[in-house]
Design a protein around this motif. Sequence first.
Motif, PDB file in Angstrom:
ATOM      1  N   THR A   1       0.815  -1.217   0.000  1.00 22.03           N
ATOM      2  CA  THR A   1       0.000   0.000   0.000  1.00 22.03           C
ATOM      3  C   THR A   1       0.845   1.262   0.000  1.00 22.03           C
ATOM      4  O   THR A   1       0.328   2.351  -0.238  1.00 22.03           O
ATOM      5  CB  THR A   1      -0.919   0.022   1.232  1.00 22.03           C
ATOM      6  OG1 THR A   1      -0.118  -0.020   2.416  1.00 22.03           O
ATOM      7  CG2 THR A   1      -1.868  -1.148   1.203  1.00 22.03           C
ATOM      8  N   HIS A   2       2.146   1.153   0.312  1.00 15.56           N
ATOM      9  CA  HIS A   2       3.009   2.330   0.346  1.00 15.56           C
ATOM     10  C   HIS A   2       3.580   2.668  -1.025  1.00 15.56           C
ATOM     11  O   HIS A   2       4.311   3.637  -1.160  1.00 15.56           O
ATOM     12  CB  HIS A   2       4.169   2.111   1.312  1.00 15.56           C
ATOM     13  CG  HIS A   2       3.742   2.107   2.739  1.00 15.56           C
ATOM     14  ND1 HIS A   2       4.543   1.673   3.763  1.00 15.56           N
ATOM     15  CD2 HIS A   2       2.569   2.489   3.324  1.00 15.56           C
ATOM     16  CE1 HIS A   2       3.902   1.782   4.911  1.00 15.56           C
ATOM     17  NE2 HIS A   2       2.709   2.270   4.667  1.00 15.56           N
ATOM     18  N   LEU A   3       3.315   1.865  -2.021  1.00 16.03           N
ATOM     19  CA  LEU A   3       3.901   2.099  -3.335  1.00 16.03           C
ATOM     20  C   LEU A   3       2.808   2.437  -4.340  1.00 16.03           C
ATOM     21  O   LEU A   3       1.978   1.612  -4.676  1.00 16.03           O
ATOM     22  CB  LEU A   3       4.668   0.862  -3.812  1.00 16.03           C
ATOM     23  CG  LEU A   3       5.472   1.063  -5.102  1.00 16.03           C
ATOM     24  CD1 LEU A   3       6.550   2.104  -4.884  1.00 16.03           C
ATOM     25  CD2 LEU A   3       6.078  -0.241  -5.565  1.00 16.03           C
ATOM     26  N   GLY A   4       2.813   3.688  -4.800  1.00 17.33           N
ATOM     27  CA  GLY A   4       1.871   4.108  -5.814  1.00 17.33           C
ATOM     28  C   GLY A   4       2.479   3.957  -7.193  1.00 17.33           C
ATOM     29  O   GLY A   4       3.260   3.047  -7.466  1.00 17.33           O
ATOM     30  N   ARG A   5       2.115   4.880  -8.081  1.00 21.98           N
ATOM     31  CA  ARG A   5       2.656   4.834  -9.428  1.00 21.98           C
ATOM     32  C   ARG A   5       4.160   5.088  -9.412  1.00 21.98           C
ATOM     33  O   ARG A   5       4.654   5.874  -8.614  1.00 21.98           O
ATOM     34  CB  ARG A   5       1.962   5.881 -10.291  1.00 21.98           C
ATOM     35  CG  ARG A   5       0.499   5.564 -10.608  1.00 21.98           C
ATOM     36  CD  ARG A   5      -0.074   6.604 -11.536  1.00 21.98           C
ATOM     37  NE  ARG A   5       0.002   7.948 -10.954  1.00 21.98           N
ATOM     38  CZ  ARG A   5      -0.289   9.056 -11.626  1.00 21.98           C
ATOM     39  NH1 ARG A   5      -0.665   8.984 -12.891  1.00 21.98           N
ATOM     40  NH2 ARG A   5      -0.215  10.218 -11.035  1.00 21.98           N
ATOM     41  N   SER A   6       4.859   4.425 -10.304  1.00 26.16           N
ATOM     42  CA  SER A   6       6.307   4.580 -10.378  1.00 26.16           C
ATOM     43  C   SER A   6       6.640   5.974 -10.887  1.00 26.16           C
ATOM     44  O   SER A   6       6.140   6.408 -11.932  1.00 26.16           O
ATOM     45  CB  SER A   6       6.901   3.520 -11.307  1.00 26.16           C
ATOM     46  OG  SER A   6       8.291   3.664 -11.382  1.00 26.16           O
ATOM     47  N   ALA A   7       7.480   6.683 -10.140  1.00 27.09           N
ATOM     48  CA  ALA A   7       7.878   8.032 -10.532  1.00 27.09           C
ATOM     49  C   ALA A   7       8.881   7.965 -11.672  1.00 27.09           C
ATOM     50  O   ALA A   7       9.602   6.977 -11.820  1.00 27.09           O
ATOM     51  CB  ALA A   7       8.482   8.750  -9.334  1.00 27.09           C
ATOM     52  N   PRO A   8       8.971   9.029 -12.483  1.00 30.54           N
ATOM     53  CA  PRO A   8       9.985   9.044 -13.552  1.00 30.54           C
ATOM     54  C   PRO A   8      11.382   9.123 -12.959  1.00 30.54           C
ATOM     55  O   PRO A   8      11.556   9.578 -11.825  1.00 30.54           O
ATOM     56  CB  PRO A   8       9.631  10.309 -14.346  1.00 30.54           C
ATOM     57  CG  PRO A   8       8.911  11.182 -13.370  1.00 30.54           C
ATOM     58  CD  PRO A   8       8.152  10.254 -12.479  1.00 30.54           C
ATOM     59  N   PRO A   9      12.406   8.690 -13.710  1.00 32.44           N
ATOM     60  CA  PRO A   9      13.786   8.778 -13.200  1.00 32.44           C
ATOM     61  C   PRO A   9      14.147  10.220 -12.863  1.00 32.44           C
ATOM     62  O   PRO A   9      13.710  11.157 -13.520  1.00 32.44           O
ATOM     63  CB  PRO A   9      14.625   8.256 -14.374  1.00 32.44           C
ATOM     64  CG  PRO A   9      13.684   7.459 -15.202  1.00 32.44           C
ATOM     65  CD  PRO A   9      12.339   8.092 -15.045  1.00 32.44           C
ATOM     66  N   ARG A  10      14.965  10.379 -11.819  1.00 29.31           N
ATOM     67  CA  ARG A  10      15.333  11.713 -11.364  1.00 29.31           C
ATOM     68  C   ARG A  10      16.435  12.346 -12.192  1.00 29.31           C
ATOM     69  O   ARG A  10      16.664  13.548 -12.083  1.00 29.31           O
ATOM     70  CB  ARG A  10      15.792  11.652  -9.901  1.00 29.31           C
ATOM     71  CG  ARG A  10      14.673  11.334  -8.929  1.00 29.31           C
ATOM     72  CD  ARG A  10      15.212  11.065  -7.546  1.00 29.31           C
ATOM     73  NE  ARG A  10      14.120  10.860  -6.601  1.00 29.31           N
ATOM     74  CZ  ARG A  10      13.653  11.803  -5.797  1.00 29.31           C
ATOM     75  NH1 ARG A  10      14.164  13.007  -5.842  1.00 29.31           N
ATOM     76  NH2 ARG A  10      12.661  11.560  -4.979  1.00 29.31           N
TER      77      ARG A  10
END
Length: 438
Positions: free
Chosen positions: A369-378
């Motif tokens: 539940t702590h992981l939403g959509r994958s963010a883009p690379p920084r």
Amino acid sequence: MAVQVSLWHHFLHAVRSREAPRAQDYQRAENEVLALLERVHALDPRFLVDYSRDLGAFQFSLRSSEDPLDVEVPLWVDAEALLIEELEAPEPEDSPALCHLGVPREAAGLEQWKTEDVFSTCVDESNGQCCGHIVPGKVLRVLKDLLVAAIVYCRHHRLIPPGSLNAASLREEQLRLSLLVSSGWRKIRFNIVPVVRRKQGAPTLEWTQLMPGFPEDTLRRIVGHGVDLVPASTQHWRTSSGYPLTQLLGVLGSLRGHRLDSLSILDRVNNESWRDGGQSPGLTFDHLKVALLWASALFPTPEDWAELQGAVYRVLVVLLCCLATRNLPHPLQPRHNLLRSCGLDLSAVYQRVESFARRPEASLRIHATHLGRSAPPRVDTGVKALLQLPASDPTYWTTAYFDVLLDKFQVFNIQDRHRVLAMQSVFQKTKALRREES
């Protein structure tokens, strides 16, 4: 951004929830080790008991990893009366410096260290000062025999709980005498290490200029402890600065900000993600600790450590640079490379650390539940070339250069005009350098 902040703090909360139980487990296990060492001292007063246990429990509580912990057994000897005969290192980066521990011919009060069980007579009669050496291999053999006798005694007199101590590895020939102690459900491995305490050989205070984030009076006190000697082989001793480095870590704990939180988070990520739950070789807690010490020196202002995510990335950019250049300088002896001869595949380690720095979210998951959509690379793929600049030009080892790296990872949040101008100047210099190379 709010989701990211929440994720970092969820992860920190999970790490912190383990700190108190870990400290209690450590203290119970250490009580058993101290009971053994007290019996060792009773059998042979040349081996002392070090009761400075606060540092051990403090450091263990910060860790998630289960790597062995050193317990030092000081030798009852006047180190200033001994002759430290240093051997020349094959290369400047080899270290730490090896030495023989010589006993002067005319020295008084060292008779107990001239006995055959720990001493070897000097065969070179031309050496007028030295009559022989205290041999680390012999000292280890005596200490191992004493530990075996102490274990038998403590078990017979019920000074340690039944079945809590596994001493099977004492049969192995090694430079650290290993004991596995059960405390609750946790098993903690202790390496028993004989150590010669000495005031001489302390690093000069020139290196304090590299550590502007630390109070100078505290640095003087810590450096004044000196550099101790521990076995490096059966014949040679080497310098050891583990104690002052842990003292420096303790200083960071007294400062405001997320310095120690960043270390705890990265140690948990290292253990669970980069080392596959501790099953694979990789970076140690000591490697991460040194990266934090350098980060604290390069980013000395409180605002650098006020925000959790930014604090972690300050350690990360230092660690990535060290892995990319294959050089993690020792804080007290910068010519000593802590990654040299570590036996790790540094390219593979770098890839794992950089992958986390690009997309940390997956490694910060406590449960689904702590992981939403994958963010883009920084950051884009050109970061490794930027990270390698200090290898060819040491002048890049500055706050402004690491501010550029923070900006690349989108975590540079400093408003100070001078810091921003210095960062922009280095950034323009690196752009010009890359244009020349292309």
